[in-house]
Design a protein around this motif. Sequence first.
Motif, PDB file in Angstrom:
ATOM      1  N   ALA A 210       5.614   6.707   3.798  1.00 48.77           N
ATOM      2  CA  ALA A 210       4.198   6.304   3.026  1.00 48.77           C
ATOM      3  C   ALA A 210       3.207   6.044   3.797  1.00 48.77           C
ATOM      4  N   GLY A 211       3.112   7.160   4.738  1.00 46.14           N
ATOM      5  CA  GLY A 211       1.869   7.191   5.736  1.00 46.14           C
ATOM      6  C   GLY A 211       0.522   7.446   5.090  1.00 46.14           C
ATOM      7  N   GLY A 212      -0.509   7.321   6.028  1.00 38.69           N
ATOM      8  CA  GLY A 212      -1.793   7.380   5.470  1.00 38.69           C
ATOM      9  C   GLY A 212      -2.765   5.993   5.702  1.00 38.69           C
ATOM     10  N   ALA A 213      -4.151   6.477   5.734  1.00 43.13           N
ATOM     11  CA  ALA A 213      -5.021   5.370   5.677  1.00 43.13           C
ATOM     12  C   ALA A 213      -4.850   4.224   4.859  1.00 43.13           C
ATOM     13  N   LEU A 214      -4.678   4.529   3.636  1.00 44.62           N
ATOM     14  CA  LEU A 214      -4.703   3.630   2.426  1.00 44.62           C
ATOM     15  C   LEU A 214      -3.788   2.618   2.557  1.00 44.62           C
ATOM     16  N   LEU A 215      -2.522   2.590   2.485  1.00 45.64           N
ATOM     17  CA  LEU A 215      -1.645   1.489   2.429  1.00 45.64           C
ATOM     18  C   LEU A 215      -1.558   0.804   3.541  1.00 45.64           C
ATOM     19  N   ASP A 216      -1.962   1.577   4.952  1.00 48.10           N
ATOM     20  CA  ASP A 216      -1.797   0.743   6.124  1.00 48.10           C
ATOM     21  C   ASP A 216      -3.097   0.142   6.514  1.00 48.10           C
ATOM     22  N   LEU A 217      -4.280   0.710   6.242  1.00 46.36           N
ATOM     23  CA  LEU A 217      -5.559   0.028   6.575  1.00 46.36           C
ATOM     24  C   LEU A 217      -6.360  -0.262   5.507  1.00 46.36           C
ATOM     25  N   GLY A 218      -6.342   0.631   4.390  1.00 51.06           N
ATOM     26  CA  GLY A 218      -7.511   0.397   3.287  1.00 51.06           C
ATOM     27  C   GLY A 218      -6.933  -0.786   2.670  1.00 51.06           C
ATOM     28  N   ILE A 219      -5.604  -1.330   2.693  1.00 52.45           N
ATOM     29  CA  ILE A 219      -5.197  -2.530   1.871  1.00 52.45           C
ATOM     30  C   ILE A 219      -6.114  -3.700   2.439  1.00 52.45           C
ATOM     31  N   TYR A 220      -6.593  -3.594   3.782  1.00 49.00           N
ATOM     32  CA  TYR A 220      -7.566  -4.761   4.391  1.00 49.00           C
ATOM     33  C   TYR A 220      -8.781  -4.703   3.658  1.00 49.00           C
ATOM     34  N   SER A 221      -9.484  -3.542   3.370  1.00 46.80           N
ATOM     35  CA  SER A 221     -10.719  -3.503   2.839  1.00 46.80           C
ATOM     36  C   SER A 221     -10.525  -3.839   1.137  1.00 46.80           C
ATOM     37  N   LEU A 222      -9.596  -3.697   0.696  1.00 43.84           N
ATOM     38  CA  LEU A 222      -9.196  -4.082  -0.745  1.00 43.84           C
ATOM     39  C   LEU A 222      -9.002  -5.860  -0.480  1.00 43.84           C
ATOM     40  N   THR A 223      -8.296  -6.201   0.367  1.00 41.44           N
ATOM     41  CA  THR A 223      -8.071  -7.595   0.482  1.00 41.44           C
ATOM     42  C   THR A 223      -9.527  -8.353   0.312  1.00 41.44           C
TER      43      THR A 223
ATOM     44  N   LEU B 290      -2.355  18.142   8.808  1.00 38.80           N
ATOM     45  CA  LEU B 290      -0.830  18.361   9.158  1.00 38.80           C
ATOM     46  C   LEU B 290       0.106  17.940   8.292  1.00 38.80           C
ATOM     47  N   THR B 291      -0.159  16.844   7.555  1.00 41.68           N
ATOM     48  CA  THR B 291       1.039  16.238   6.558  1.00 41.68           C
ATOM     49  C   THR B 291       0.463  16.107   5.208  1.00 41.68           C
ATOM     50  N   GLY B 292      -0.896  16.244   4.891  1.00 39.60           N
ATOM     51  CA  GLY B 292      -1.133  15.751   3.549  1.00 39.60           C
ATOM     52  C   GLY B 292      -1.197  14.130   3.340  1.00 39.60           C
TER      53      GLY B 292
ATOM     54  N   VAL C 238      -5.925   5.271  -7.115  1.00 38.70           N
ATOM     55  CA  VAL C 238      -6.546   6.121  -5.829  1.00 38.70           C
ATOM     56  C   VAL C 238      -5.754   7.203  -5.638  1.00 38.70           C
ATOM     57  N   ARG C 239      -4.469   7.136  -5.442  1.00 38.51           N
ATOM     58  CA  ARG C 239      -3.647   8.143  -5.240  1.00 38.51           C
ATOM     59  C   ARG C 239      -3.477   9.075  -6.214  1.00 38.51           C
ATOM     60  N   ARG C 240      -3.439   8.854  -7.610  1.00 40.37           N
ATOM     61  CA  ARG C 240      -3.589   9.708  -8.761  1.00 40.37           C
ATOM     62  C   ARG C 240      -4.731  10.422  -8.619  1.00 40.37           C
ATOM     63  N   GLN C 241      -5.777   9.917  -8.576  1.00 42.24           N
ATOM     64  CA  GLN C 241      -7.193  10.512  -8.603  1.00 42.24           C
ATOM     65  C   GLN C 241      -7.101  11.618  -7.195  1.00 42.24           C
ATOM     66  N   GLY C 242      -6.688  11.141  -6.157  1.00 42.50           N
ATOM     67  CA  GLY C 242      -6.562  12.153  -5.016  1.00 42.50           C
ATOM     68  C   GLY C 242      -5.483  13.070  -4.972  1.00 42.50           C
ATOM     69  N   GLY C 243      -4.682  13.051  -5.848  1.00 42.85           N
ATOM     70  CA  GLY C 243      -3.474  13.902  -5.714  1.00 42.85           C
ATOM     71  C   GLY C 243      -2.624  13.574  -4.733  1.00 42.85           C
ATOM     72  N   LEU C 244      -2.339  12.596  -4.275  1.00 40.41           N
ATOM     73  CA  LEU C 244      -1.558  12.039  -3.168  1.00 40.41           C
ATOM     74  C   LEU C 244      -0.164  11.191  -3.816  1.00 40.41           C
ATOM     75  N   SER C 245       0.947  11.849  -3.419  1.00 38.44           N
ATOM     76  CA  SER C 245       2.253  11.387  -3.578  1.00 38.44           C
ATOM     77  C   SER C 245       3.037  11.430  -2.540  1.00 38.44           C
ATOM     78  N   TYR C 246       4.047  10.550  -2.677  1.00 35.96           N
ATOM     79  CA  TYR C 246       5.056  10.637  -1.578  1.00 35.96           C
ATOM     80  C   TYR C 246       6.294  11.049  -2.010  1.00 35.96           C
ATOM     81  N   PRO C 247       7.315  11.584  -1.058  1.00 38.34           N
ATOM     82  CA  PRO C 247       8.694  11.869  -1.580  1.00 38.34           C
ATOM     83  C   PRO C 247       9.214  11.251  -2.709  1.00 38.34           C
ATOM     84  N   GLU C 248       9.882  11.772  -3.648  1.00 37.94           N
ATOM     85  CA  GLU C 248      10.465  11.028  -4.883  1.00 37.94           C
ATOM     86  C   GLU C 248      11.217   9.830  -4.634  1.00 37.94           C
TER      87      GLU C 248
END
Length: 387
Positions: free
Chosen positions: A189-202, A231-233, A366-376
């Motif tokens: 579940a890598g990427g900026a959103l879940l790891d860092l963006g959550i602080y901006s949302l906080t 490289l990873t999406g 945000v992920r829906r709008q950006g087309g970002l999904s993780y493995p099932e």
Amino acid sequence: MAPHTVRWGILATGWIASTFVRDLLLDPAARNAADVSHKVLAVASSSSKDKATKFISDLNIPSPCAAYSSYEELVADPNIDVVYVATPHSHHYQNVMLALNAGKNVLCEKAFTVNAAQTKILIETAQKKNLFLMEAVWTRYFPISVQIRESIKAGEIGEVLRTVADTSFSDDVEARWGTEHRMVNPDLAGGALLDLGIYSLTWVFQTLYHTLPKEQRKPPTVLSQITPYHLTGADEATTILLNFPTSTPTNSAHPHQSHGVAMTNIRVAGDPDEEGTTGANIRIQGTLGEIQVFGNPFRPVRYRVIPKKGSGKGEVRDVVCEFPAGGHGMYWEADEVARCLRDGKLESEGMSWDESIAIMEVMDEVRRQGGLSYPEKIESVEYPLQL
């Protein structure tokens, strides 16, 4: 009266777990927390008992402290009151369900889960089993955060209509993160959103949503843009515009909406020289002034209150908020857990279940709008599931 002592089990042995435990081992008196204390009585690594034993030794955790080679052994230990889940967010759902089903209270690292559906099931499970559960958004419990929220509710900068928060770091992404590191690996579940963006949302949520009375808190609408890492999406940059239906303090005669702008990026920095030269990473703007917050949004060190000219709100004031005893600042959330357990609470008002769900739902959108999904498998609500 003797302090209420909480006995911890640590699930995983990575950097965040070691940082948390170092804070637990510091004297609570240094931060004026004479009413609670902490003991670490068990540590588990999923790979080997030796790794858990080394973790205990490296951090000088006092005896007795059991070392386990599986998470199943840890959650079965009758000597621990609460489990701290410190695995990657891809594994939080499975790990927290394991602990809850074993009858253990849980403090789980942020982001709580991969999606809101998983968060809802964890909360329902905790409710059914009468267990405490909290998302470990440590920044919420800093004195700096508490002071700023109280200032907003008291109307010091008037009606707050906008918060802008940026949690960004300038890295050579390909050289530093490659494709396997958890920061960019979709399997974790890598990427900026879940790891860092959550602080901006906080910061957006704790200033525009949490400061409202509970009955007035309503989720925002969401517009967003994601830039995928080639490289990873996984997302390397995400910008979110949130529109909240009301403001704090609410002006009942002329109710207004409020805007939150939450940004995160792993190629450009919010604070390039790490000296604060660019100014505040967080700006909280009201009709009678502004609060600026300096330092990394996850661990800010000072803030400035700037009254509007002619507002009669006094002079500009700067406030520095120290981290006692050289701690990282994770002890404040641990103290909150201890007090909630002492008082028989199942959730913390500082990071309520409803608010965790609301933030997870924003990240889902945000992920829906950006087309970002993780493995099932890591999006799944099936339990148990081998990852």
